[in-house]
Design a protein around this motif. Sequence first.
Motif: not given
Length: 152
Positions: A41-42, A50-54, A110-116
């Motif tokens: 999503c990010f 996106s680095s946090l998710s990685v 997609s950014k809002i979905v990533a936030g949720v």
Amino acid sequence: MADSERFSAPGCWAACTNFWRTRKGILLFAEIVLCLVILICFSTSTSAYSSLSVIEMIFAAVLFIFYMCDLHTKIPFINWPWTDFLRSLIAAILYLITSIVVLVEGGNSSKIVAGVLGLIATFLFGYDAYFTFPLRQQRHTAAPTDPTDGPV
């Protein structure tokens, strides 16, 4: 049991897949999948978060492999319960902060979905931190209260 029998393919596979059925195995697998979805999503929103998710996906995958292959028992100088607790606690805090920033900032869908999904990840990592808290797992045994049989 000989070493060749213990490390044979079916025995090793059974030992590795037994971890998948535990609560910790399910939690780590869910964390990996959720981090991957948040990363996607990010990435589609060209966001810099996106680095946090990685990083969290890599940490969860490494711990998943270590626990699945029982490598944590072979490296005793690392305190695994505290390592896992701090990893999940820090991830929950970072996902909470990042999700709030992303949702307040707004942007495309997609950014809002990533936030949720980041808020969902906050609860998942928080539950993992609660479940793996090392001091919660220590059991204290009661001191014996029976009188001694020796001379008084």
